[in-house]
Write a protein that holds these residues in place. Structure first.
Motif, mmCIF file in Angstrom:
data_model
loop_
_atom_site.group_PDB
_atom_site.id
_atom_site.type_symbol
_atom_site.label_atom_id
_atom_site.label_comp_id
_atom_site.label_asym_id
_atom_site.label_seq_id
_atom_site.Cartn_x
_atom_site.Cartn_y
_atom_site.Cartn_z
ATOM 1 N N LYS A 421 0.810 -1.226 0.000
ATOM 2 C CA LYS A 421 0.000 0.000 0.000
ATOM 3 C C LYS A 421 0.841 1.272 0.000
ATOM 4 O O LYS A 421 0.342 2.354 -0.291
ATOM 5 N N ASP A 422 2.121 1.171 0.391
ATOM 6 C CA ASP A 422 2.966 2.365 0.446
ATOM 7 C C ASP A 422 3.542 2.740 -0.917
ATOM 8 O O ASP A 422 4.031 3.844 -1.115
ATOM 9 N N GLN A 423 3.521 1.794 -1.847
ATOM 10 C CA GLN A 423 4.075 2.084 -3.168
ATOM 11 C C GLN A 423 3.282 3.214 -3.821
ATOM 12 O O GLN A 423 2.064 3.291 -3.675
ATOM 13 N N PHE A 424 3.992 4.089 -4.520
ATOM 14 C CA PHE A 424 3.295 5.157 -5.237
ATOM 15 C C PHE A 424 3.906 5.309 -6.619
ATOM 16 O O PHE A 424 5.019 4.869 -6.886
ATOM 17 N N LYS A 425 3.147 5.936 -7.491
ATOM 18 C CA LYS A 425 3.610 6.203 -8.858
ATOM 19 C C LYS A 425 3.906 7.689 -8.997
ATOM 20 O O LYS A 425 3.081 8.519 -8.613
ATOM 21 N N THR A 426 5.064 8.022 -9.557
ATOM 22 C CA THR A 426 5.275 9.411 -9.970
ATOM 23 C C THR A 426 4.509 9.579 -11.283
ATOM 24 O O THR A 426 3.983 8.604 -11.833
ATOM 25 N N ASP A 427 4.461 10.795 -11.817
ATOM 26 C CA ASP A 427 3.700 10.952 -13.064
ATOM 27 C C ASP A 427 4.457 10.387 -14.273
ATOM 28 O O ASP A 427 3.992 10.471 -15.405
ATOM 29 N N LYS A 428 5.621 9.771 -14.015
ATOM 30 C CA LYS A 428 6.305 9.026 -15.082
ATOM 31 C C LYS A 428 5.766 7.595 -15.179
ATOM 32 O O LYS A 428 6.182 6.823 -16.048
ATOM 33 N N GLY A 429 4.867 7.252 -14.224
ATOM 34 C CA GLY A 429 4.220 5.943 -14.285
ATOM 35 C C GLY A 429 5.015 4.803 -13.672
ATOM 36 O O GLY A 429 4.666 3.642 -13.825
ATOM 37 N N LYS A 430 6.094 5.122 -12.953
ATOM 38 C CA LYS A 430 6.932 4.092 -12.343
ATOM 39 C C LYS A 430 6.547 3.925 -10.869
ATOM 40 O O LYS A 430 6.389 4.915 -10.146
ATOM 41 N N TYR A 431 6.439 2.656 -10.422
ATOM 42 C CA TYR A 431 6.154 2.397 -9.006
ATOM 43 C C TYR A 431 7.417 2.546 -8.169
ATOM 44 O O TYR A 431 8.483 2.056 -8.556
ATOM 45 N N ILE A 432 7.282 3.179 -6.999
ATOM 46 C CA ILE A 432 8.418 3.370 -6.094
ATOM 47 C C ILE A 432 8.041 2.852 -4.706
ATOM 48 O O ILE A 432 6.958 3.146 -4.194
ATOM 49 N N SER A 433 8.952 2.059 -4.087
ATOM 50 C CA SER A 433 8.789 1.630 -2.692
ATOM 51 C C SER A 433 9.611 2.566 -1.818
ATOM 52 O O SER A 433 10.844 2.573 -1.897
ATOM 53 N N PRO A 434 8.943 3.375 -0.975
ATOM 54 C CA PRO A 434 9.681 4.418 -0.247
ATOM 55 C C PRO A 434 10.527 3.928 0.925
ATOM 56 O O PRO A 434 11.529 4.547 1.268
ATOM 57 N N ALA A 435 10.122 2.811 1.566
ATOM 58 C CA ALA A 435 10.760 2.409 2.840
ATOM 59 C C ALA A 435 12.281 2.279 2.760
ATOM 60 O O ALA A 435 12.995 2.839 3.607
ATOM 61 N N PRO A 436 12.854 1.567 1.763
ATOM 62 C CA PRO A 436 14.322 1.442 1.734
ATOM 63 C C PRO A 436 15.029 2.788 1.560
ATOM 64 O O PRO A 436 16.105 3.002 2.120
ATOM 65 N N ILE A 437 14.409 3.706 0.807
ATOM 66 C CA ILE A 437 15.005 5.037 0.596
ATOM 67 C C ILE A 437 14.972 5.820 1.907
ATOM 68 O O ILE A 437 15.944 6.484 2.285
ATOM 69 N N GLU A 438 13.847 5.712 2.634
ATOM 70 C CA GLU A 438 13.697 6.427 3.906
ATOM 71 C C GLU A 438 14.752 5.972 4.919
ATOM 72 O O GLU A 438 15.328 6.791 5.652
ATOM 73 N N ASN A 490 21.527 9.310 -3.987
ATOM 74 C CA ASN A 490 20.934 9.284 -5.338
ATOM 75 C C ASN A 490 21.658 8.395 -6.352
ATOM 76 O O ASN A 490 20.996 7.692 -7.120
ATOM 77 N N PRO A 491 23.001 8.373 -6.389
ATOM 78 C CA PRO A 491 23.665 7.523 -7.393
ATOM 79 C C PRO A 491 23.326 6.035 -7.278
ATOM 80 O O PRO A 491 23.399 5.292 -8.261
ATOM 81 N N SER A 492 22.911 5.592 -6.067
ATOM 82 C CA SER A 492 22.586 4.173 -5.875
ATOM 83 C C SER A 492 21.137 3.846 -6.256
ATOM 84 O O SER A 492 20.726 2.685 -6.238
ATOM 85 N N LEU A 493 20.349 4.885 -6.574
ATOM 86 C CA LEU A 493 18.931 4.682 -6.887
ATOM 87 C C LEU A 493 18.716 4.638 -8.404
ATOM 88 O O LEU A 493 19.511 5.191 -9.170
ATOM 89 N N GLU A 494 17.615 3.985 -8.807
ATOM 90 C CA GLU A 494 17.213 4.017 -10.216
ATOM 91 C C GLU A 494 16.892 5.471 -10.587
ATOM 92 O O GLU A 494 16.527 6.275 -9.721
ATOM 93 N N ALA A 495 16.980 5.790 -11.880
ATOM 94 C CA ALA A 495 16.763 7.178 -12.333
ATOM 95 C C ALA A 495 15.429 7.736 -11.832
ATOM 96 O O ALA A 495 15.353 8.876 -11.373
ATOM 97 N N TYR A 496 14.371 6.903 -11.894
ATOM 98 C CA TYR A 496 13.031 7.392 -11.510
ATOM 99 C C TYR A 496 12.845 7.468 -9.991
ATOM 100 O O TYR A 496 11.863 8.020 -9.499
ATOM 101 N N GLU A 497 13.806 6.900 -9.201
ATOM 102 C CA GLU A 497 13.701 6.925 -7.737
ATOM 103 C C GLU A 497 14.459 8.094 -7.115
ATOM 104 O O GLU A 497 14.273 8.398 -5.937
ATOM 105 N N LYS A 498 15.340 8.723 -7.882
ATOM 106 C CA LYS A 498 16.222 9.757 -7.321
ATOM 107 C C LYS A 498 15.422 10.898 -6.684
ATOM 108 O O LYS A 498 14.445 11.378 -7.263
#
Length: 549
Positions: A421-438, A490-498
């Protein structure tokens, strides 16, 4: 060989008969501990059973319990069981409206009201049902615990618990939606506690310290019921102000803290001893050892044989920081619905970055989408009066859907990578899981709370509540500190996760303002509802670090 029991009442009665004059509960009042032996506790419990029956409460009735942790929480819970009733614990921080909802939905016939910070504002939530106050904590009602036990003889008969009977309905604190009443049997708790006794080795009659809400499954099982099964000595803090002093005076044999508690401990240590000074002292052979001992004693953890964290993810960096002090934190994973018989790291079997291996009696697997599925004899009987929601929680082959996304490594340790339920989409349409980034952002000591969001904007942004050390910095210093962490990440994240921007929040997220659950998890849906309209404006801001207006 540790004794095993089939129910809480069987365990409690064993200690009453074998060590009646040993201390069971220690309640601080005006900076002195009031102690209750097993015999004294039993006498009060049996008198309360007589009182409940005399006041018209029948076996099978639902009896609610509204209180902070205290000696009478445990005595009241055992009295409810001994009367043959089903307990309905209510979080002591809830407002009148939420209390009323739970009492109404659970069809509670009575409520025992104990130690509270603001009963006056909560009282309006209690409908016209039997209400029992406790004078020791200043909750005065027509019926009080003290008057009732003075007026009644101990009950000659005590309910005999069976494995498959309903023992309690626990309303989840819920990071999303309305609380749901999770139904658990006597047998589920008995199996859980007996398993814990087998895998978590403590001295006979250990010292326990109870401070997290007993309404939460982890404290209910890990402290209250564990103490009943182990014959432990349970102490409580008197208040938030005396918490550190009380914990230090007890030096418990086991300690459980949610990540936020471990963060706060760290903050307090670094206030007194900045990181550079601590690093220097720890590098000195003899002095380093003395510093570690002193810090552990001051925290109250010098005797702890098992330190746990749970209820939310904990940063590996935080665990590594504590490991340098010889404080090893074992991350555990469970939920109300599986009675926390799930996955635990254990002393000697602890892999940082994971939540451990399945406990004995647990079968776990991943769905095709990567959702963690659990099966054991301790799963809930369902949500009270919610058959449709209950059905949604189980697969066709009887596995519980946890709502968490995970992966197993080759040694069988489970890592949680996000929440469905925490996953969200940016307007690029990619799903992101926030917990590991947080968790990566929480490595920065200037960051206290973080919520990575991004619905409706091109890239994620990080909403950040600064820590005490962060608040002491100038805006320029804090901005630099936060942005440096993001640039390293940021360098360790996918482009759409930065992370595109950091937004420094002006108020903390707390239980009181509804932005955290009583178990101190961020209520993502509430944080989002409050701030989503501002995302585009923050995203378009020319500065990398934006301050909430």
């Amino acid at each position: 060989m540790t004794r095993r029991f089939s129910s809480p009442l069987e365990a409690f009665n064993h200690w009453v008969e074998s060590i009646p004059n040993e201390v069971f509960l220690r309640q601080p009042v005006n900076r002195k501990f009031v102690e209750f032996t097993f015999a004294e506790s039993n006498d009060q419990i049996l008198r309360m059973v007589s009182a409940l029956h005399n006041l018209g409460i029948q076996p099978g009735d639902h009896v609610a319990l509204l209180s902070k942790n205290c000696a009478h929480w445990i005595m009241a819970d055992l009295a409810i069981m001994a009367a043959g009733c089903i307990s309905i614990p209510i979080y002591p921080t809830l407002g009148a409206e939420s209390i009323h909802e739970i009492l109404d939905h659970s069809e509670s016939k009575a409520i025992i009201v104990g130690k509270l910070d603001d009963y006056a504002s909560q009282k309006a939530g209690i409908p016209d049902i039997l209400t029992i106050g406790i004078e020791m904590y200043g909750t005065m009602e027509h019926h009080t615990w003290e008057r009732l036990i003075a007026q009644h003889e101990p009950s000659a008969t005590v309910h005999e618990q069976t494995s498959d009977e309903l023992m309690t309905i626990m309303y989840t604190s819920g990071t999303t939606g309305q609380p749901k009443g999770v139904m658990h049997t006597v047998g589920a708790f008995a199996q859980l506690i007996n398993t814990a006794i087998d895998v978590i080795h403590l001295p006979e009659r250990p010292r326990h310290f109870s401070y997290l809400p007993m309404t939460h499954i982890a404290e209910r099982a890990g402290i209250e019921l564990s103490s009943v099964f182990r014959g432990a000595i349970v102490s409580f803090p008197e208040s938030l102000e005396t918490f550190a002093e009380d914990l230090s005076s007890v030096q418990p044999h086991i300690f459980f803290g949610v990540p936020r508690i471990w963060q706060k401990f760290q903050e307090k240590i670094l206030e007194k001893m900045p990181q550079k000074k601590l690093d220097h002292l720890l590098s000195l052979p003899l002095i380093g050892g003395l510093v570690k001992k002193k810090i552990k004693k001051k925290l109250g953890l010098s005797a702890s044989m098992a330190n746990f964290s749970g209820a939310a993810p904990i940063a590996v960096s935080l665990k590594q920081w504590y490991a340098r002090l010889d404080i090893i934190i074992n991350q555990a994973y469970g939920m109300t619905e599986d009675c926390i018989l799930s996955h635990f790291n254990l002393p000697g079997q602890n892999k940082f970055g994971t939540v451990g291996k399945p406990l004995p009696g647990v079968e776990s697997k991943l769905s095709a989408e990567g959702e963690i599925l659990i099966k054991s004899n301790c799963l809930m009987k369902g949500y009270y009066k919610e058959p449709e929601k209950t059905a949604e929680m189980f697969t066709e082959d009887g596995f519980l859907k946890t709502g968490d996304i995970g992966e197993f490594d080759h040694d069988g340790f489970l890592s949680i990578t996000g929440r469905v339920k925490d996953q969200f989409k940016t307007d690029k349409g990619k799903y992101i899981s926030p917990a590991p980034i947080e968790l990566q952002l929480l490595k920065n000591y200037d960051v206290d709370q973080v919520c990575v969001v991004g619905t409706g904007i091109p890239q994620p942004i990080a909403l950040i509540v600064p820590s005490e050390s962060g608040k002491k910095k100038s805006k320029e210093e804090l901005s630099q500190s936060v942005w440096q962490t993001i640039e390293e990440l940021n360098p360790s994240l996918e482009a759409y996760e930065k992370i595109a921007k950091a937004v420094i929040m002006k108020e903390i997220w707390s239980v009181e303002n509804g932005l955290m659950t009583p178990s101190l998890k961020v209520k993502r849906n509430r944080v989002e509802a409050l701030h989503m309209p501002m995302y585009p404006q923050w995203f378009d801001h020319e500065e990398s670090v934006v301050y909430e207006a």
